[in-house]
Design an enzyme around this catalytic site. Structure first.
Site, PDB file in Angstrom:
ATOM      1  N   HIS A 150      26.203 -49.294   3.212  1.00  0.00           N
ATOM      2  CA  HIS A 150      24.896 -49.249   2.558  1.00  0.00           C
ATOM      3  C   HIS A 150      24.730 -50.431   1.608  1.00  0.00           C
ATOM      4  O   HIS A 150      23.666 -51.044   1.555  1.00  0.00           O
ATOM      5  CB  HIS A 150      24.744 -47.937   1.779  1.00  0.00           C
ATOM      6  CG  HIS A 150      24.198 -46.802   2.581  1.00  0.00           C
ATOM      7  ND1 HIS A 150      24.935 -46.163   3.560  1.00  0.00           N
ATOM      8  CD2 HIS A 150      22.992 -46.171   2.553  1.00  0.00           C
ATOM      9  CE1 HIS A 150      24.212 -45.191   4.093  1.00  0.00           C
ATOM     10  NE2 HIS A 150      23.021 -45.182   3.510  1.00  0.00           N
ATOM     11  N   HIS A 162      31.598 -43.398  -2.110  1.00  0.00           N
ATOM     12  CA  HIS A 162      32.468 -44.563  -2.179  1.00  0.00           C
ATOM     13  C   HIS A 162      33.093 -44.696  -3.558  1.00  0.00           C
ATOM     14  O   HIS A 162      32.603 -44.136  -4.542  1.00  0.00           O
ATOM     15  CB  HIS A 162      31.680 -45.847  -1.882  1.00  0.00           C
ATOM     16  CG  HIS A 162      31.236 -45.997  -0.471  1.00  0.00           C
ATOM     17  ND1 HIS A 162      32.073 -46.435   0.532  1.00  0.00           N
ATOM     18  CD2 HIS A 162      30.031 -45.778   0.109  1.00  0.00           C
ATOM     19  CE1 HIS A 162      31.403 -46.472   1.670  1.00  0.00           C
ATOM     20  NE2 HIS A 162      30.163 -46.077   1.444  1.00  0.00           N
TER      21      HIS A 162
END
Length: 229
Positions: free
Chosen positions: A115, A183
């Site tokens: 992303h 993450h």
């Protein structure tokens, strides 16, 4: 017990910071973070880029469809680079990551953030095209020229405030990956650098110019899809 290496120490600090930044509640803040997640997803951007490039119906400003074709090329490069790194490093995602849909097998790995790379790729390309117009090509080294910013920014209809919005969205999308628990911070930081590197490759070596993009679009629509010219 042996000494902890620098990389191990960094990984521990990375995990500790990630845990502190994680936003586990299901309230308004997490809803915004999830909207940012969806807005940066490849499942949105890849078909969107093709749709904008190929559509014969809309009257886009000059160069917009070329930009979206190059978005698509960039996304393919991003999938290849990020996927290869994820497969080689194979860093597991945070243990508290939940409710995430895996599109491909390497999505189970955390490093780097796809992303983040995708969002920064989009932001850099918009900035470059806003400054130089779409014909980036051989003179790309002059992207930073202040004179060309105002001269060419109107070609795509990209105002300065549009670029500010794009960069706010890109940075917010990247940071949301940590707040959502998808993450670790290092994953996002490296993902941002990967996205900038991909943009460099695209602008210098893989850019599809206007005439090629338009010719290919017309060929696909008329010869493959059977639409009238």
């Amino acid at each position: 017990m042996g000494q902890i290496s620098v990389l191990q120490r960094l990984a521990i600090l990375d995990a500790e910071l990630s845990a502190r930044l994680y936003c586990p509640n299901e309230g308004f803040v997490r809803m915004i973070l999830q909207l940012l997640e969806h807005s940066g997803h490849g499942l949105l951007w890849i078909p969107l880029s093709l749709a904008v490039w190929l559509t014969p119906l809309a009257d886009f400003p000059p160069g917009v469809q070329t930009l979206f074709l190059n978005f698509f090329v960039g996304f393919i490069v991003d999938i290849a680079i990020v996927g290869a790194i994820k497969w080689m490093v194979a860093r597991p995602r945070p243990s508290y990551n939940s409710g995430m849909t895996l599109v491909v097998s390497v999505d189970k790995y955390s490093f780097p953030s796809g992303h983040a790379s995708r969002a920064i790729l989009i932001a850099v390309l918009c900035s470059a095209c806003g400054m130089k117009g779409v014909e980036v090509g051989p003179d790309v080294k002059s992207l930073g020229c202040a004179v060309s910013i105002r001269r060419h920014v109107a070609q795509l209809g990209i105002a300065t405030w549009h670029l500010v919005f794009v960069w706010i969205w890109a940075c917010s999308t990247a940071m949301s990956r940590v707040f959502l628990g998808r993450h670790y911070p290092v994953d996002v930081i490296v993902g941002c650098f990967v996205g900038a590197f991909e943009a460099y490759i695209l602008l210098h070596h893989l850019w599809v110019p206007d005439r090629v993009a338009e010719g290919l679009r017309i060929w696909l629509l008329t010869r493959v899809c059977g639409l009238p010219k």
